[in-house]
Design a protein around this motif. Sequence first.
Motif, short mmCIF file in Angstrom:
data_model
loop_
_atom_site.label_atom_id
_atom_site.label_comp_id
_atom_site.label_asym_id
_atom_site.label_seq_id
_atom_site.Cartn_x
_atom_site.Cartn_y
_atom_site.Cartn_z
N GLN A 1 0.86 -1.18 0.00
CA GLN A 1 0.00 0.00 0.00
C GLN A 1 0.89 1.22 0.00
O GLN A 1 1.76 1.36 0.87
N LYS A 2 0.69 2.09 -0.96
CA LYS A 2 1.55 3.26 -1.11
C LYS A 2 1.27 4.31 -0.04
O LYS A 2 0.13 4.58 0.31
N LEU B 1 -4.63 -2.21 3.28
CA LEU B 1 -5.20 -2.63 2.00
C LEU B 1 -5.23 -4.15 1.88
O LEU B 1 -6.22 -4.73 1.42
N GLN C 1 -2.98 -2.46 -5.01
CA GLN C 1 -3.00 -1.01 -5.16
C GLN C 1 -3.71 -0.60 -6.46
O GLN C 1 -4.22 0.51 -6.55
#
Length: 183
Positions: free
Chosen positions: A11-12, A76, A44
């Motif tokens: 997850q960014k 996420l 993502q």
Amino acid sequence: MKNILIINGHQKYDSSEGRLNQTLMDTMVGFLSEKNQVKTSILQQGYNVAEEQQKFIWADMVIYQTPIYWFSVPGLLKTYMDQVYAYGLFFKGSDQYGKGGLLTGKKYMFSVTWNAPEKAFNDRAQFFRGADLEEAIRHLHRAQEFIGLQPVKSFACYDVVKNPQIDTFTSALIAHLEEVVND
């Protein structure tokens, strides 16, 4: 030939773009595609729950490529598990809690990236108080056991922010995959 699902659970965040986890996933896909059928999911980029569920049904092995954020998977990936792991498809009720997993006969592997140094594990004087990698992610293993999956030895890259050694990480990953997947 095995059917292998590789899930990139990165997850960014501003401080974490996910290049290492994607590099490790690309390494897996390249290596494993030579002798196996491989499907991927990059969370993502979004996903369809029903399609993901079918990938699990199809797979002989599931590999989770994920960073460890605050001692667990990113939100996420946790949300993905909450949405995809469906009652009646992945597990059912049973007389004994945790014994209703329906994905029996399938294996899984965690490939994780840590900012923690490797020396923080397996030493009672260090942060993890003597715990090894598998013990540090035991809660993640329990979720897979609950749905019936069987573990193979996990893989980890350590100290990835302060001391990234991409070539060493990818070489070690290939050696690990040779041991646990291409048996």
